[in-house]
Scaffold this active site. Structure first.
Site, PDB file in Angstrom:
ATOM      1  N   LEU A  81       6.096  13.382  -7.646  1.00 29.28           N
ATOM      2  CA  LEU A  81       5.044  13.001  -6.716  1.00 29.28           C
ATOM      3  C   LEU A  81       5.584  12.960  -5.291  1.00 29.28           C
ATOM      4  O   LEU A  81       6.614  12.339  -5.039  1.00 29.28           O
ATOM      5  CB  LEU A  81       4.491  11.627  -7.108  1.00 29.28           C
ATOM      6  CG  LEU A  81       3.513  10.980  -6.147  1.00 29.28           C
ATOM      7  CD1 LEU A  81       2.239  11.789  -6.038  1.00 29.28           C
ATOM      8  CD2 LEU A  81       3.206   9.557  -6.580  1.00 29.28           C
ATOM      9  N   HIS A  82       4.907  13.643  -4.378  1.00 36.23           N
ATOM     10  CA  HIS A  82       5.306  13.600  -2.979  1.00 36.23           C
ATOM     11  C   HIS A  82       4.105  13.835  -2.081  1.00 36.23           C
ATOM     12  O   HIS A  82       3.208  14.598  -2.414  1.00 36.23           O
ATOM     13  CB  HIS A  82       6.442  14.582  -2.662  1.00 36.23           C
ATOM     14  CG  HIS A  82       6.167  16.010  -2.964  1.00 36.23           C
ATOM     15  ND1 HIS A  82       6.166  16.539  -4.245  1.00 36.23           N
ATOM     16  CD2 HIS A  82       5.880  17.054  -2.147  1.00 36.23           C
ATOM     17  CE1 HIS A  82       5.915  17.837  -4.197  1.00 36.23           C
ATOM     18  NE2 HIS A  82       5.719  18.180  -2.928  1.00 36.23           N
ATOM     19  N   VAL A  83       4.113  13.131  -0.971  1.00 40.38           N
ATOM     20  CA  VAL A  83       3.055  13.250   0.025  1.00 40.38           C
ATOM     21  C   VAL A  83       3.648  13.926   1.252  1.00 40.38           C
ATOM     22  O   VAL A  83       4.712  13.520   1.740  1.00 40.38           O
ATOM     23  CB  VAL A  83       2.507  11.856   0.413  1.00 40.38           C
ATOM     24  CG1 VAL A  83       1.469  11.970   1.520  1.00 40.38           C
ATOM     25  CG2 VAL A  83       1.919  11.157  -0.801  1.00 40.38           C
TER      26      VAL A  83
END
Length: 136
Positions: free
Chosen positions: A95-97
């Site tokens: 998960l990465h923004v």
């Protein structure tokens, strides 16, 4: 094969770190859309947003919110682009923004995104230090 982002979180792989807190780590993207493009990841490995425990969503996105503010406050950007992919187009399955500084007429249109490079590791380190300063 290990997770690239877990290696950064663990300090095994080098990165230009912007934020390092118990819940999350943020670091400069190595292929930035624009200089200052930062990736925010949870410290614990979750593949997608749906895997992130609901009680962690608010605190995690609080850091994304602060990074978006830093793009304007510290880098002088007119605004920011905040986005994430879940599985499809997710280059690293952690998960990465993406938090990207934006300016009017910067060339970012639709999903045909230009990529920029830092002139050197020193320039990337300077961008990381400027953004990190926004977190005290």
């Amino acid at each position: 094969m290990g997770c690239l982002f877990c290696e950064i979180v663990e300090g095994v792989r080098d990165a230009h770190v912007v934020l390092d807190v118990p819940e999350a780590v943020a670091f400069l993207d190595t292929r930035p859309l624009f200089k200052g493009h930062t990736l925010l990841v949870p410290r614990v490995h979750y593949e997608t947003l749906t895997d992130l425990p609901v009680e962690e969503v608010g605190p995690f996105f609080g850091y994304a919110q602060r990074l978006a503010g830093a793009m304007e406050e510290v880098l002088g950007a007119a605004g920011s682009f905040v986005a994430m992919n879940n599985r499809v187009s997710q280059s690293v399955p952690h998960l990465h923004v993406h938090v990207v500084p934006r300016n009017w007429k910067d060339g970012l249109r639709g999903f045909f995104w230009p990529r920029q490079k830092y002139d050197s590791g020193t320039e990337a380190a300077e961008y990381a230090a400027r953004l990190a300063a926004a977190f005290g």
